[in-house]
Design a protein around this motif. Structure first.
Motif, short mmCIF file in Angstrom:
data_model
loop_
_atom_site.label_atom_id
_atom_site.label_comp_id
_atom_site.label_asym_id
_atom_site.label_seq_id
_atom_site.Cartn_x
_atom_site.Cartn_y
_atom_site.Cartn_z
N LEU A 188 -26.15 1.75 7.43
CA LEU A 188 -24.83 1.29 7.85
C LEU A 188 -24.94 0.33 9.01
O LEU A 188 -25.72 0.56 9.94
N LYS B 285 -17.55 7.16 10.11
CA LYS B 285 -18.87 7.64 9.66
C LYS B 285 -18.74 8.97 8.93
O LYS B 285 -19.45 9.22 7.94
N THR C 81 -27.69 3.98 11.60
CA THR C 81 -26.57 3.08 11.88
C THR C 81 -26.97 2.05 12.92
O THR C 81 -27.52 2.40 13.97
#
Length: 678
Positions: free
Chosen positions: A210, A267, A280
């Motif tokens: 991500l 998230k 992330t």
């Protein structure tokens, strides 16, 4: 968080602990939106799972590794009891604390009033006071002929040959179709974009990584605004998911705690609806860099690696630079212009390469401190505070916007002020270097003054409100580097030192914090390149791919080393300081420093350390022997009169300066309470 159940007729927990319940989409105490992804240690045919006494066993499916995974829905707001047990009574139970999808979770009382923006975002009218609205999905494809993104209609798709194909970093080749999910959470609007197959209704080619882009600026909007763009070819084509919220644009939401909360919430949704997130990466310039460094330091684990660009360390010490520029420009221009005819001397006092940097700061961000300025809040003027005509209106400053964190002044209810210039000897370094005269130094410090709570000039120096400094440091609003030791940082610094606010010393300010707090800065590299401040695409891509490699190596390290040690042990060889000269990458520190020398700001030019994070200094009595120049008796008397309480002692920590405490919640009020480890 689990503990053994006592079953009817058979007291005792599962002896192997194999039925352990674990919330994996978020911390169990910070769940939002009414659902949570839960894992059970192993599958058993006689297992029964209950939520608040209701059977939810059917929500769980056996995974290839023998565990059970289920999305538990129907959580009530507040505490929920989830239990798993066998017919023998063996099992586990946990408490899941659910918060409304509109928030807050840990950020405390939400700012009021708040104007919904769901219709402008294409979501239709808001359905409640939290500005929630139905989630909307749109599709985009990369056109094979034009190589541009275009709208994709699943009911009438373009010909297959018109759709480009992309090969992800996993070596998977898929049609280049992206689904963007737009929804509401925490009174913000979020977007989630990922490669997607409309036919199967599932992501395709997602690498389970991500990227969160953060937006710049600094303003306390009271409106639900749009997020930063998520259609990024560099990221999506390689299989990365891109997600962000309008609350992650600091020009709209200059509250780093709320920004962190927004990341936590989307998230969680990604984990519940799309799958596991491997790691992330944060990215963004200016105010977007502030959010990355603050979130990584105060809510560790939300961001695993960060790419701050044109960076600052935090809002409040950057705000000090703005206010100092504002005061100095007023003094130079309106108070004593005849005493300061030389622009070079003015620059020596403000610490920058030249005075144009302060002029840029003053024009762009000094008005953000004005509580009467409606544009700061993005509200109609009739709702906004004015000391005479509307004393109960909305005060449009960041400190008022952050009352849930910093608290309110008891005398008037205004947000507590954290700024101070008491004891600051402006121009001290230049005085001691013989670059300005004693007369200039004394007059400057006697007449610079400050601004009051309503952003009006006053002759006396300013002092922070009681308790504000303690909270600012404790809460990490002045970024503390201790938690950053476990975070790889690639700082991208576009070098521009005139007519610019994004000056390069801010990168080294963070480095000084890392050195002070962690004994080194091996987790941070700085890449410097010529203006403009935004890196050229090839440098941006090179930095991103290097960060991805760095994090993948850390992820693969299964040793028991602490995270900070893994960051250093797995640092790629290419992760070194560098600069670009005449288009070529250079790794010689001396040559880079000579080509791109950093400057400073007014506090450092007044003797403050390079960490530049002392909001209000400890004071000492001035002594003539502290200066490298001589004062006349009249000048010395005037200087003592200018500093009746004393001058800054930069050798000591600031007033109430202390280490930050990670993972604070403000649900119980300003100041925060530690949530503790997960």
């Amino acid at each position: 968080m689990g503990f053994g159940l006592v079953g009817a007729g058979n007291a005792g927990a599962d002896p192997a602990g194999s039925l352990r319940l674990e919330v994996i989409s978020n911390r169990a105490d910070l769940i939002s939106g009414g659902d949570a992804l839960v894992r059970i240690g192993r599958s058993r045919h006689d297992l029964r799972v209950e939520l608040n006494g209701r059977d939810v066993t059917a929500a769980f499916q056996t995974q290839p590794d023998g565990t059970l995974l289920g999305l538990v829905e129907g959580l009530r707001v507040g505490d929920n009891r989830l239990s798993a047990r066998t017919r023998f009574g063996f099992g586990d139970r946990i408490t899941i604390t659910n918060h409304p999808v509109g928030g807050p979770v840990f950020a405390g009382a939400q700012v009021q009033p708040w104007v919904c923006g769901t219709e402008r975002a294409g979501l239709g009218p808001a359905t409640d006071a939290q500005c929630n609205a139905p989630t909307r999905y749109t599709f985009t494809y990369r056109n094979a002929q034009t190589n541009q993104f275009a709208a994709y209609d699943p009911a009438a798709p373009p010909p297959a040959e018109a759709i480009a194909r992309t090969t992800t970093d996993r070596g998977v080749t898929v049609p280049y179709i992206v689904r963007t999910e737009r929804g509401t959470a925490d009174r913000g609007i979020y977007d989630i974009a990922v490669l997607f197959d409309p036919a199967t209704g599932k992501p395709t080619g997602w690498n389970n990584k991500l990227v969160v882009p953060f937006g710049g600026g600094a303003a306390p909007h009271h409106t639900q605004d749009l997020p930063a763009p998520v259609l990024d070819d560099t990221l999506l084509s390689r299989g990365f998911m891109v997600a962000t919220s309008g609350l992650n644009v600091q020009q709209q939401n200059a509250n780093g705690v709320v920004s962190a909360e927004a990341v936590l919430m989307f998230k969680e949704r990604i984990a519940e609806r799309y799958g596991r997130i491997r790691y992330t990466i944060g990215a963004g310039c200016s105010g977007g860099a502030i959010q990355q460094q603050l979130i990584a330091a105060t809510y560790p684990g939300l961001l695993d690696g960060i790419l701050p660009n044109c960076s600052y360390t935090d809002v409040w010490t950057t705000g000090t630079e703005v206010v100092d520029c504002h005061l100095l420009l007023n003094y130079f221009t309106n108070v004593a212009p005849a005493l300061w005819p030389d622009p070079a001397q003015r620059a020596l006092v403000d610490g920058h390469k030249d005075i144009t940097d302060c002029i840029a700061w003053n024009a762009a961000f000094a008005p953000v401190n004005d509580p009467t300025r409606a544009a700061n809040c993005n509200l109609p003027p009739e709702l906004v505070y004015h000391p005479q005509t509307n004393p109960t209106g909305v005060r449009c400053t960041i400190q008022d916007y952050m009352r849930s964190v910093l608290g309110s002044r008891p005398q008037d209810g205004f947000g507590k002020a954290v700024g101070s210039n008491i004891g600051v000897q402006y121009g001290l370094n230049a005085l001691n270097a013989g670059q300005i005269t004693a007369e200039q130094f004394v007059d400057l410090n006697a007449r610079i003054g400050s601004k009051n709570i309503d952003w009006q000039f006053q002759p006396q120096r300013s002092v922070a409100d009681p308790g504000a400094l303690r909270t600012a440091y404790r809460s990490g609003q002045v970024t503390d580097a201790r938690q950053l030791a476990g975070v790889p940082i690639i700082d991208l610094r576009g070098y521009s030192e005139s007519r610019e606010i994004h000056t390069s010393f801010h990168s080294y300010k963070m480095r000084a914090k890392l050195d002070r707090d962690n004994g080194g800065h091996g987790n941070q590299i700085i890449w410097t390149f010529p203006a403009p401040i935004v890196p050229p695409p090839q440098i941006a891509a090179q930095a991103f791919l290097l960060m991805d490699t760095w994090l993948a190596r850390i992820e693969a390290d299964t040793s028991h080393k602490p995270r900070s040690a893994k960051v250093i042990a797995n640092k790629p060889a290419a992760a070194v300081d560098a600069c670009w000269i005449d288009g070529a990458q250079v790794v010689d520190p001396a040559r880079c420093a000579a080509t791109y020398p950093p400057f400073a700001d007014a506090r450092i030019a007044a003797g403050a350390p390079l960490t530049d994070d002392i909001l209000q200094c400890q004071l000492k009595r001035p002594r003539r022997g502290d200066y490298r120049v001589s004062f006349t008796d009249a000048q010395w008397a005037a200087l003592q009169s200018a500093f009746p309480s004393g001058v800054c002692d930069w050798r000591r920590p600031g007033v109430d300066q202390r280490p930050a405490i990670p993972w604070l919640t403000y649900a119980d009020g300003p100041g925060g309470r530690p949530l503790g480890s997960r």
